[in-house]
Design an enzyme around this catalytic site. Structure first.
Site, short mmCIF file in Angstrom:
data_model
loop_
_atom_site.label_atom_id
_atom_site.label_comp_id
_atom_site.label_asym_id
_atom_site.label_seq_id
_atom_site.Cartn_x
_atom_site.Cartn_y
_atom_site.Cartn_z
CG HIS A 247 -0.28 0.07 2.53
ND1 HIS A 247 -0.08 -1.06 3.29
CD2 HIS A 247 0.23 1.09 3.25
CE1 HIS A 247 0.54 -0.73 4.41
NE2 HIS A 247 0.75 0.58 4.41
NE ARG B 210 1.73 10.80 9.11
CZ ARG B 210 2.87 10.31 8.61
NH1 ARG B 210 3.30 10.75 7.44
NH2 ARG B 210 3.55 9.42 9.27
CD GLU C 218 -1.91 2.81 6.32
OE1 GLU C 218 -1.75 3.35 7.42
OE2 GLU C 218 -1.10 1.97 5.87
CG ASN D 188 -2.06 10.80 12.73
OD1 ASN D 188 -1.92 9.73 13.27
ND2 ASN D 188 -1.40 11.13 11.63
CG HIS E 279 2.37 11.62 -9.64
ND1 HIS E 279 3.56 12.13 -10.11
CD2 HIS E 279 2.12 10.52 -10.40
CE1 HIS E 279 4.00 11.37 -11.10
NE2 HIS E 279 3.15 10.38 -11.28
CD GLU F 293 1.14 10.68 -14.55
OE1 GLU F 293 1.53 11.00 -15.68
OE2 GLU F 293 1.86 10.07 -13.72
#
Length: 129
Positions: free
Chosen positions: A5, A9, A56, A60, A74, A122
């Site tokens: 993955h 964030r 993923e 937080n 990207h 992209e």
């Protein structure tokens, strides 16, 4: 070995899940919360986790934005028709930062879109076999 993955964030998990599902057509594959360390993870993709690389999203708790820095480039996603994909993204409120067209010095057709946190994605026209 295989790539499992890519983690990003995000400042608003629900907004980001909505973007990746509703605008880019991914599925929410798994979601988990860690109360002790105050974060939530959401895994999205086009196929199941066991057979493909997924995205993923990490939220937080209480952090609403990040400095994206200069190192990240990207995420690339292959699409059947880059022009139609961009029109759909625009219709759904997405932001196209580079209109579809040939890459400089080549023939591959690409476009760029930003996700709600400003990450670049992209879109690459699928090659005909």
């Amino acid at each position: 070995m295989r790539i499992l993955h890519t983690m990003l964030r995000v400042g608003d998990l629900e907004r980001s899940i909505s973007f990746y599902q509703d605008v880019l057509g991914m599925r929410l594959l798994k979601r988990s919360e860690n109360e002790q360390y105050q974060y939530t993870l959401a895994f999205l993709g086009y196929d199941d986790i066991a057979h493909s690389t997924v995205l993923e999203l990490t939220y937080n708790w209480g952090v609403t934005d990040y400095d994206l820095g200069e190192a990240f480039g990207h995420i690339a996603i292959e699409v059947d028709n880059v022009y139609r994909a961009c029109e759909k993204i625009k219709t759904l409120g997405g932001v196209i930062t580079r209109e579809p067209g040939p890459v400089k010095g080549g023939t591959t057709e690409i476009a760029f879109v930003k996700d709600p946190d400003g990450y670049a994605i992209e879109l690459i026209q699928a090659k005909e076999d």
